[in-house]
Design a protein around this motif. Structure first.
Motif, PDB file in Angstrom:
ATOM      1  N   VAL A 119     -16.102  -2.664  -3.239  1.00 15.50           N
ATOM      2  CA  VAL A 119     -14.957  -3.293  -3.901  1.00 15.50           C
ATOM      3  C   VAL A 119     -13.810  -3.459  -2.909  1.00 15.50           C
ATOM      4  N   ALA A 120     -13.522  -2.428  -2.126  1.00 14.30           N
ATOM      5  CA  ALA A 120     -12.421  -2.490  -1.154  1.00 14.30           C
ATOM      6  C   ALA A 120     -12.677  -3.559  -0.093  1.00 14.30           C
ATOM      7  N   ARG A 121     -13.925  -3.731   0.309  1.00  9.24           N
ATOM      8  CA  ARG A 121     -14.242  -4.729   1.332  1.00  9.24           C
ATOM      9  C   ARG A 121     -14.007  -6.159   0.854  1.00  9.24           C
ATOM     10  N   ARG A 122     -13.971  -6.360  -0.451  1.00  6.85           N
ATOM     11  CA  ARG A 122     -13.736  -7.712  -0.984  1.00  6.85           C
ATOM     12  C   ARG A 122     -12.268  -8.130  -0.880  1.00  6.85           C
ATOM     13  N   ASP A 124      -8.943  -9.253   0.967  1.00  9.79           N
ATOM     14  CA  ASP A 124      -8.569  -9.804   2.267  1.00  9.79           C
ATOM     15  C   ASP A 124      -7.428  -8.948   2.820  1.00  9.79           C
ATOM     16  N   ALA A 125      -7.026  -9.209   4.042  1.00 11.73           N
ATOM     17  CA  ALA A 125      -6.027  -8.372   4.715  1.00 11.73           C
ATOM     18  C   ALA A 125      -4.705  -8.323   3.942  1.00 11.73           C
ATOM     19  N   THR A 126      -4.275  -9.456   3.398  1.00 12.04           N
ATOM     20  CA  THR A 126      -3.016  -9.495   2.648  1.00 12.04           C
ATOM     21  C   THR A 126      -3.129  -8.671   1.369  1.00 12.04           C
ATOM     22  N   GLN A 127      -4.219  -8.826   0.654  1.00 13.28           N
ATOM     23  CA  GLN A 127      -4.413  -8.059  -0.577  1.00 13.28           C
ATOM     24  C   GLN A 127      -4.467  -6.561  -0.281  1.00 13.28           C
ATOM     25  N   ALA A 128      -5.170  -6.216   0.782  1.00 17.58           N
ATOM     26  CA  ALA A 128      -5.283  -4.805   1.154  1.00 17.58           C
ATOM     27  C   ALA A 128      -3.910  -4.225   1.493  1.00 17.58           C
ATOM     28  N   GLU A 129      -3.094  -4.987   2.208  1.00 14.68           N
ATOM     29  CA  GLU A 129      -1.754  -4.518   2.582  1.00 14.68           C
ATOM     30  C   GLU A 129      -0.874  -4.336   1.347  1.00 14.68           C
TER      31      GLU A 129
END
Length: 153
Positions: A119-122, A124-129
């Motif tokens: 789930v975390a790998r889905r 993108d960089a902006t969403q993760a930040e």
């Protein structure tokens, strides 16, 4: 776009799902919360090449030494750990997880961790930040004591 209260509701739903998963894990391994936390701490320390004493375990779990002794007796009896003389301090013991314990924890928790990582790998960089900042801020908000909290005016 979710509303702010819906985000909080989802956070609560996640917390409940995680608590249920932890309960199922403890039940399948026939362990209490502190038992499982202690075993994971020991496995992590062993992976880092560190020895753990009963006192260190008591500090980590915020438990009294008598309660830790009872827990260690239980985990020794179940075959999850053993005690041995501390190699550098003859007055102390070292507590080590048995080799099969690592396999049992990996088997029980591995699939769940894999699903969470998928789930975390889905993201993108902006969403993760954004999510990282949000969860960090929520953790900070929960760390505030009553003395520090703003008082209603």
């Amino acid at each position: 776009m979710p509303k702010n209260y819906e985000v909080i509701a989802e956070l609560r739903a996640y917390r409940l799902a995680e608590e249920a998963m932890r309960r199922r894990t403890r039940e399948s391994m026939k362990m209490g919360e502190n038992d499982l936390t202690a075993l994971r701490y020991l496995l992590k320390a062993q992976g880092e090449g560190r020895l753990v004493t009963p006192g260190m375990l008591a500090d980590h779990l915020d438990m009294k030494s008598a309660s830790v002794t009872v827990m260690l007796d239980r985990l020794t009896k179940s075959g999850h750990l053993s005690r041995m003389p501390h190699p550098n301090d003859r007055r102390s013991l070292a507590v080590v997880a048995t080799p099969g314990s690592d396999d049992e924890v990996r088997e029980t928790l591995g699939a769940m961790h894999s699903r969470m990582m998928a789930v975390a790998r889905r993201l993108d960089a902006t969403q993760a930040e954004v999510l990282h900042r949000f969860l960090h801020s929520m953790s900070d908000a929960l760390e505030v004591t009553l003395d520090e909290a703003p008082q209603p005016g």
